[in-house]
Design a protein around this motif. Structure first.
Motif, mmCIF file in Angstrom:
data_model
loop_
_atom_site.group_PDB
_atom_site.id
_atom_site.type_symbol
_atom_site.label_atom_id
_atom_site.label_comp_id
_atom_site.label_asym_id
_atom_site.label_seq_id
_atom_site.Cartn_x
_atom_site.Cartn_y
_atom_site.Cartn_z
ATOM 1 N N GLY A 82 0.907 -1.270 0.137
ATOM 2 C CA GLY A 82 0.154 0.220 -0.042
ATOM 3 C C GLY A 82 0.858 1.187 0.060
ATOM 4 N N LEU A 83 2.205 1.120 -0.097
ATOM 5 C CA LEU A 83 3.079 2.391 0.006
ATOM 6 C C LEU A 83 2.901 3.003 -1.399
ATOM 7 N N ALA A 84 2.717 2.131 -2.510
ATOM 8 C CA ALA A 84 2.892 3.040 -3.921
ATOM 9 C C ALA A 84 2.093 4.167 -3.754
ATOM 10 N N SER A 85 0.625 3.999 -3.264
ATOM 11 C CA SER A 85 -0.355 5.101 -3.443
ATOM 12 C C SER A 85 0.152 6.252 -2.423
ATOM 13 N N VAL A 86 0.804 5.909 -1.282
ATOM 14 C CA VAL A 86 1.046 6.830 -0.228
ATOM 15 C C VAL A 86 2.145 7.865 -0.888
ATOM 16 N N ILE A 87 3.009 7.297 -1.826
ATOM 17 C CA ILE A 87 4.377 7.954 -2.116
ATOM 18 C C ILE A 87 3.747 8.657 -3.424
ATOM 19 N N ALA A 88 2.891 8.247 -4.046
ATOM 20 C CA ALA A 88 2.422 8.808 -5.244
ATOM 21 C C ALA A 88 1.529 10.074 -4.792
ATOM 22 N N SER A 136 1.918 11.710 -2.017
ATOM 23 C CA SER A 136 2.766 12.676 -1.362
ATOM 24 C C SER A 136 3.346 13.435 -2.399
ATOM 25 N N GLU A 137 3.964 12.791 -3.511
ATOM 26 C CA GLU A 137 4.748 13.413 -4.679
ATOM 27 C C GLU A 137 3.951 14.528 -5.416
ATOM 28 N N GLN A 138 2.698 14.021 -5.531
ATOM 29 C CA GLN A 138 1.745 14.901 -6.232
ATOM 30 C C GLN A 138 1.144 16.151 -5.592
ATOM 31 N N LYS A 159 3.394 17.638 -3.394
ATOM 32 C CA LYS A 159 4.365 18.595 -3.359
ATOM 33 C C LYS A 159 4.495 19.283 -4.880
ATOM 34 N N LYS A 160 4.142 18.572 -5.879
ATOM 35 C CA LYS A 160 4.278 19.118 -7.089
ATOM 36 C C LYS A 160 3.031 20.404 -7.293
ATOM 37 N N ASP A 161 2.049 20.253 -6.823
ATOM 38 C CA ASP A 161 0.954 21.107 -6.815
ATOM 39 C C ASP A 161 1.187 22.085 -5.983
ATOM 40 N N ALA A 162 1.866 21.812 -4.668
ATOM 41 C CA ALA A 162 2.061 22.900 -3.921
ATOM 42 C C ALA A 162 3.120 23.921 -4.622
ATOM 43 N N GLU A 163 4.234 23.336 -5.177
ATOM 44 C CA GLU A 163 5.195 24.099 -5.763
ATOM 45 C C GLU A 163 4.616 24.902 -6.806
ATOM 46 N N ALA A 164 3.612 24.514 -7.485
ATOM 47 C CA ALA A 164 3.346 25.201 -8.594
ATOM 48 C C ALA A 164 2.414 26.227 -8.223
ATOM 49 N N THR A 165 1.422 25.924 -7.169
ATOM 50 C CA THR A 165 0.607 26.928 -6.662
ATOM 51 C C THR A 165 1.368 28.128 -5.983
ATOM 52 N N LEU A 166 2.461 27.943 -5.277
ATOM 53 C CA LEU A 166 3.443 28.917 -4.695
ATOM 54 C C LEU A 166 4.112 29.712 -6.010
ATOM 55 N N GLU A 170 4.716 23.707 1.476
ATOM 56 C CA GLU A 170 3.699 22.852 1.002
ATOM 57 C C GLU A 170 2.444 22.792 1.761
ATOM 58 N N ILE A 171 2.360 22.924 3.046
ATOM 59 C CA ILE A 171 1.264 22.871 3.812
ATOM 60 C C ILE A 171 0.357 24.008 3.473
#
Length: 492
Positions: free
Chosen positions: A274-280, A282-284, A286-293, A424-425
């Protein structure tokens, strides 16, 4: 204790990176470690050398002008209780007052050179040169408690993320840092009485040239051939050490199999656990937060370019910005003005005080490289995402926002890492304002404990931290709990 913590952080980071697939290739933890080592020298130690020279020169003028003596005399009742082992007129008192004052005013890195100067004076009074004294631990506990009157960094992050009314974090941050500082001093005073934290005698080290000199002298005074035996290295381990090495070996073999085997092996392991979805996710995020900022920054630039006149900031903001901007000029005017009036040769004294700054920066470089390289491995490995996933049920039960766990874990370890997580938060659209304001309070209510201990103790060659780490982590924990409590009370 720090030896065990450092090694554990390294092992955990490497093993998790091997499980997820970040040992090599793009975004590998080894690349992160090299960048962390480079940042330790080029981004922290060398810039700190210039700041050290500047502030040690200013401190010398304040001493010669008698300003520090007057301040210490005013605060002597409190200082005698906090530091009973330090004589009232000792220069360590004035340096500590300057450091803590800079922290209170939110002067950030400008407080570090003053703290390093204080550690140098405290080391002069330390009977055990390799172990931290009680005064050192109490001083660093106050630094990790980080009592703050103006949390400018947290407010700037809120403003950059487009969150209105950032001033609302001022009062809760003051209260949370007050709780953390009181808890830090109480922890330092309590732990120092425990027998396991008793100062140990210094280890007597034989200079590396002593054995060679003695051998050469013996050879010179005898004609008989001398047989030299190489020292034998023993690889005998205790049963506990053997078990630990076996566990590491098995984990390394598993990581090697995932790294060298077909990609489907790692994919299967991550999907089954079940770690694949957790990592995916989290990475998404982070990308969304960087794009928003980035978008918000571009919008702010565009608005500034097209606006004819900037809207006048509110009165509270003008006062706080003005107070922060005037703090350092006021110190400079006070130092140079009073010293000049008393006949002090201000330029020569400033230069004499600044001379030791570069030497201190060089001394702390190895400590910074060791700590920042390991923290980079841990941060980039994905360990925090996995821990957040594992502890989510318990944190929800305790009322601690799960989204703040990564920030809470990273804040004592790395300031830059904590800034990234905070951004990110603050830019996540799925989080409430209560969580975002609480994150800002938490960031402003705690300190980078491992960085502080590494730099301050490394500057004076302290090897045994005694109870300093426990006191610092206690302050961090109290600050985090207080931040969450005040965040829920005021913004829930």
């Amino acid at each position: 204790m720090l030896n065990y913590i450092w090694a554990t952080l390294l092992f955990v980071g490497l093993i998790v990176a091997g499980l997820i697939g970040r040992v090599s290739g793009e975004a590998s933890v080894i690349d992160a470690a090299m960048k962390g080592a480079e940042k330790a020298v080029m981004g922290i130690a060398l810039p700190l050398a210039g700041m050290m020279m500047f502030w040690l020169g200013v401190l010398r003028l304040l001493e010669k002008a008698g300003v520090l003596e007057a301040v210490v005399r005013l605060l002597s009742p409190l200082l005698r209780r906090l530091f009973p082992d330090v004589p009232t007129g000792h220069p360590a008192m004035s340096a500590m007052v300057m450091n803590l004052s800079a922290n209170m005013l939110g002067l950030s890195n400008n407080a570090t050179p003053l703290g390093l100067k204080a550690m140098g004076h405290l080391q002069e009074l330390n009977p055990h040169k390799q172990s931290a004294s009680n005064a050192m631990v109490t001083f660093l506990a106050l630094n990790t408690g980080a009592f703050t009157l103006i949390p400018m960094s947290a407010m700037n992050f809120l403003n950059a993320a487009g969150i209105r009314n950032s001033y609302q974090v001022i009062v809760p941050t003051i209260l949370a840092t007050a709780c953390a500082s009181i808890g830090a001093v109480m922890a330092a005073k309590s732990f120092q009485r425990l027998p396991q934290f008793t100062p140990q005698p210094d280890e007597v080290e034989t200079p590396p040239d002593a054995a060679a000199t003695a051998s050469a002298a013996a050879t010179a005074t005898t004609t008989a051939p001398v047989s030299v035996e190489m020292p034998k290295t023993s690889f005998r381990f205790s049963s506990k050490a053997r078990v630990w090495l076996m566990v590491l070996t098995v984990l390394f073999i598993g990581v090697s199999a995932l790294e060298l085997g077909p990609p489907v092996w790692r994919k299967t392991v991550l999907e089954k656990s079940g770690l694949a979805s957790v990592i995916a996710k989290s990475e998404q995020r982070k990308k969304d937060a960087e794009a928003t900022l980035l978008q918000k920054k571009e919008e702010a630039k565009a608005a500034a370019a097209t606006a004819v006149t900037k809207p006048e900031p509110p009165a509270w903001r003008r006062v706080m910005d003005g107070a922060s901007g005037l703090a350092i000029p006021a110190i400079l005017i006070l130092a140079v003005g009073v010293a000049w009036a008393r006949g002090v040769r201000v330029y020569e004294e400033f230069v004499d005080g600044a001379k030791e700054g570069f030497a201190v920066a060089v001394r702390i470089m190895p400590y910074l490289v060791a700590m920042l390289a390991v923290l980079a491995i841990l941060r980039e490995s994905g360990a925090f995402q996995l821990l957040e996933y594992a502890l989510a049920p318990m944190l929800n039960f305790l009322g601690f926002p799960v989204e703040l766990l990564s920030l809470a874990l990273m804040r004592p370890l790395s300031g830059s890492g904590a800034q990234g997580i905070l951004n990110e938060i603050l830019t996540r659209p799925d989080l409430s304002e209560m969580v975002k304001f609480t994150a800002a309070i938490l960031y402003g209510s705690t300190e980078t404990t491992f960085y502080v201990l590494t730099v301050y103790f490394g500057s004076v060659g302290i090897r045994r931290f005694r109870h300093a780490l426990m006191a610092g982590l206690t302050a961090d924990f109290i600050g985090m709990v207080a931040a969450v409590a005040f965040g829920r009370l005021l913004f829930g």
